[in-house]
Structure formats: structure tokens, C-alpha cells
Write an enzyme that holds these catalytic residues in place. Structure first.
Site, PDB file in Angstrom:
ATOM      1  N   HIS A 191       0.844  -1.203   0.000  1.00 41.73           N
ATOM      2  CA  HIS A 191       0.000   0.000   0.000  1.00 41.73           C
ATOM      3  C   HIS A 191       0.878   1.251   0.000  1.00 41.73           C
ATOM      4  O   HIS A 191       0.697   2.143  -0.845  1.00 41.73           O
ATOM      5  CB  HIS A 191      -0.930  -0.005   1.224  1.00 41.73           C
ATOM      6  N   GLU A 192       1.820   1.315   0.929  1.00 43.96           N
ATOM      7  CA  GLU A 192       2.657   2.521   1.017  1.00 43.96           C
ATOM      8  C   GLU A 192       3.504   2.707  -0.245  1.00 43.96           C
ATOM      9  O   GLU A 192       3.658   3.813  -0.757  1.00 43.96           O
ATOM     10  CB  GLU A 192       3.559   2.452   2.254  1.00 43.96           C
ATOM     11  N   HIS A 195       1.733   4.385  -3.065  1.00 47.51           N
ATOM     12  CA  HIS A 195       1.668   5.849  -3.016  1.00 47.51           C
ATOM     13  C   HIS A 195       2.823   6.456  -3.828  1.00 47.51           C
ATOM     14  O   HIS A 195       2.663   7.479  -4.497  1.00 47.51           O
ATOM     15  CB  HIS A 195       1.744   6.346  -1.574  1.00 47.51           C
ATOM     16  N   GLU A 220      -5.394   6.678  -2.144  1.00 39.14           N
ATOM     17  CA  GLU A 220      -5.600   5.643  -1.128  1.00 39.14           C
ATOM     18  C   GLU A 220      -6.244   4.400  -1.744  1.00 39.14           C
ATOM     19  O   GLU A 220      -5.904   3.265  -1.398  1.00 39.14           O
ATOM     20  CB  GLU A 220      -6.463   6.178   0.021  1.00 39.14           C
TER      21      GLU A 220
END
Ligand SMILES: [Zn+2]
EC number: 3.4.24.-
Length: 345
Positions: A191-192, A195, A220
Site C-alpha cells: 500500500h505505502e 503511493h 488511497e
């Protein structure tokens, strides 16, 4: 071409005890993984920054260390780039053996994400994150700096984005079951990392083009959807729940992503009631989950999609659409920029 042929180190052997990218967290078990590095995405291997060969958790794509000390990396456990360190879930994440295991897993996932994204379009020309850009295009000097047990990131994982410093901080989660390290939940890491991909590709590498609320919400959602994609292993696409481990079995999102509208009823109209960026992201990620599932239902599933982007299977097509479309959208994408004149309804 001369530069490339000089830099490539043939037959690099790399071995890691880590959580394979398709596993969600350490409850599914570590494995000893041999040569996960992709020779096209990372021709130098994962332990050479273009100038120096290393024997620790640093290389051209990522530098992984403890807290604020960028020299506090994990060094190979045996000669030949062997990172065979075990993790003990019954002792604190801050003891050395667990710090080593967390750094190694984080290094493995960050590099794997680099290699997957590269194959689907997040290349040097598209402003990806590498210390040295081997083909000489894009901008170098921006490998991901990733911190485990970051004292500033308790109960959180963050990836603040700027053009020249891609940092990724993973703290200890102190929820229902303390001592859970965010670096040992792969979907938190992917997820990070995503970004970085979405901020890097939108608006031509400025790192400043997903900053209004709706754009942040899309960001997100893409990050959840990428974690969802990496952990699917077969057709049909399964329901996906983000962040179960770090918070002691309580997902950090409100609902699983699902094609079943009883499990997840979120639709675009849900945004009439939700405005926080992660809430917006949940709506977008559920839409993307459904698109992914529909493509796989229609065109099948490739088990080699993480390393081979050439197929026509649904999961391959989905990730091409996901990553390539980022480069086409305007800076600060929102409803108006996609459908001018329709307004933000
Ligand atoms: Zn996020």
C-alpha cells in the site's frame, strides 16, 4: 548500451527469508526465497546502487534501516547475499533478530514492488525510484528510504512523497495486540509503496499531483487495490481485507473488497456521505476490485503476472490499465477532470 553492459553483474545469487509477496503477513509463514530479483527491472540485482556493491539491505531501489539511522541496515547472514534471519513473534519487534527479519522483509517487498511496477510501465523514463538510472533517462538519486521501527511512526505507516526523497516509514502497531511490526504485513508495505507509484506517475514526476482531497482519495484506493492485486493467486478473484495483522485481527478498512454487494455495498453514491481520504479510497478500491474480478472472469488469470506483463489474462490487463493510465491523467485528477461539466456529484 555500453554503460548497461558494464554495470550488469551476471549470475547474481540473492536469497532471503521473507514473506512471499502473495502472502499477507507473517501468520502465513516465512519462506526462503531464491533470486526474486528481476533481471530486466533490476539488471544490477538488488544490492548495487550503480556505484557500489553492498552486502546489506541497501541497493539501487531501496535503502532499509532502523528508525532514523540510515547506516543501521541488515548485513547478509552468510557470504553471497544470503539473508537468512528468523523472526520470533513472541519477543519485541525491537530485538535484533526481529529488526533483522523486518528489514529483510521490507527490503524484499520494496524491491519486488519496484520490479513489478517497472514491468508494467513505472520505468526510469516514468520517474521511478532508483539511485542510478541505468538507461540515463528520468531522474536518479531517489531510491526509496525505508525505516522500520520508526519512532515517529507508532501505530502508522506513511510514505511522504517529494520529488527527491522517497521515504517510507513503518512503526510498531500498539493496538489490540502490541508488538506488531507494520513491515511484516505485506499489504501495508505494498500500500505505502503504491503511493510512490501513483504520485510518481501522475503529472510527470513532480510528486505534487495527488494533493486535493478527491485525488488523495483516489491515491488511497489505488494503494489498497495494488495490495489486493499482489495477493491474488488464482481465479476467481477473492474478497480482500487490508491490514488484518497489525491491528490484531481487526481490519484497518471498514469492509472487505468484494464482488458481493452484501459484503461490500459501497458504490459511487456512497461518496455523498463520505469525505475523508481513506473513506474515499475504500469506495474507489472496491470499484477497482470489481473491475479486476470482472476482467479475470472474462479473460482468465495468469499466475506469472508479477514477472510477465505480456499476457492477455484479466489480471495482466488490469495492472496495465492501472499503471499506464496514471501517466495520462491530469495533475490533481478528480471527477471534473475525468468528466468535464458533470460536477462533483
Ligand atoms: Zn495510504
Amino acid at each position: 548500451m555500453w554503460l548497461l553492459s558494464c554495470l550488469i553483474t551476471p549470475n547474481i545469487l540473492e536469497q532471503y527469508r521473507a514473506l512471499p509477496i502473495f502472502k499477507q503477513d507473517l501468520t502465513e509463514g516465512f519462506e526462503f526465497i531464491e533470486n526474486p530479483q528481476d533481471p530486466i527491472s533490476s539488471p544490477l540485482g538488488w544490492h548495487n546502487d550503480g556505484t557500489t556493491a553492498t552486502n546489506d539491505t541497501s541497493g539501487n531501489n531501496a535503502l532499509v534501516y532502523v528508525d532514523q539511522d540510515t547506516t543501521d541496515t541488515t548485513v547478509q547472514s552468510a557470504p553471497g547475499l544470503v539473508f537468512n534471519n528468523t523472526q520470533d513473534p513472541d519477543v519485541s519487534p525491537s530485538v535484533k533478530m526481529n529488526l533483522d527479519a523486518a528489514r529483510i522483509n521490507l527490503f524484499y517487498i520494496l524491491n519486488t514492488m519496484h520490479d513489478i511496477a517497472y514491468k508494467y510501465g513505472f520505468t526510469e523514463a516514468a520517474f521511478n525510484f532508483q539511485q542510478t538510472n541505468i538507461d540515463g533517462v528520468g531522474l536518479g538519486g531517489d531510491r526509496v528510504l525505508a525505516s522500520v521501527q520508526n519512532s515517529l511512526g507508532i501505530d502508522n505507516a506513511i510514505m511522504p512523497i517529494s520529488r527527491h526523497r522517497q521515504s517510507c516509514d513503518f512503526g510498531e502497531f500498539l493496538g489490540k495486540f502490541p508488538m506488531r511490526d507494520g513491515a511484516l504485513e505485506n499489504d501495508i508495505v505494498s500500500h505505502e509503496t503504491t503511493h510512490g507509484i501513483t504520485n510518481g506517475m501522475t503529472g510527470g514526476g513532480t510528486g505534487r499531483c495527488l494533493q486535493i482531497v478527491e485525488s488523495q482519495g483516489l491515491g488511497e484506493g489505488w494503494s489498497d487495490a495494488m495490495a489486493d492485486w499482489t495477493e491474488q493467486v488464482a481465479a476467481p478473484i477473492s474478497d480482500f481485507t487490508l491490514g488484518c495483522y497489525v491491528d490484531g485481527g481487526v481490519p484497518i478498512r471498514s469492509k472487505p473488497y468484494s464482488t458481493n454487494s452484501t459484503v461490500n455495498p459501497y458504490t459511487y453514491s456512497t461518496l455523498l456521505e463520505l469525505g475523508e481520504v481513506h473513506d474515499i479510497g475504500e469506495v474507489w478500491a472496491n470499484m477497482l476490485h470489481n473491475v479486476h474480478a470482472a476482467l479475470v472472469a472474462a479473460h482468465g488469470f495468469s499466475k506469472t503476472a508479477r514477472t510477465d506483463p505480456s499476457g492477455s489474462e484479466g489480471n495482466v490487463v488490469f495492472l496495465h490499465l492501472f499503471i499506464e493510465a496514471l501517466a495520462f491523467q491530469p495533475c490533481q485528477p478528480d471527477c471534473d477532470s475525468v468528466s468535464p461539466g458533470l460536477g462533483n456529484t
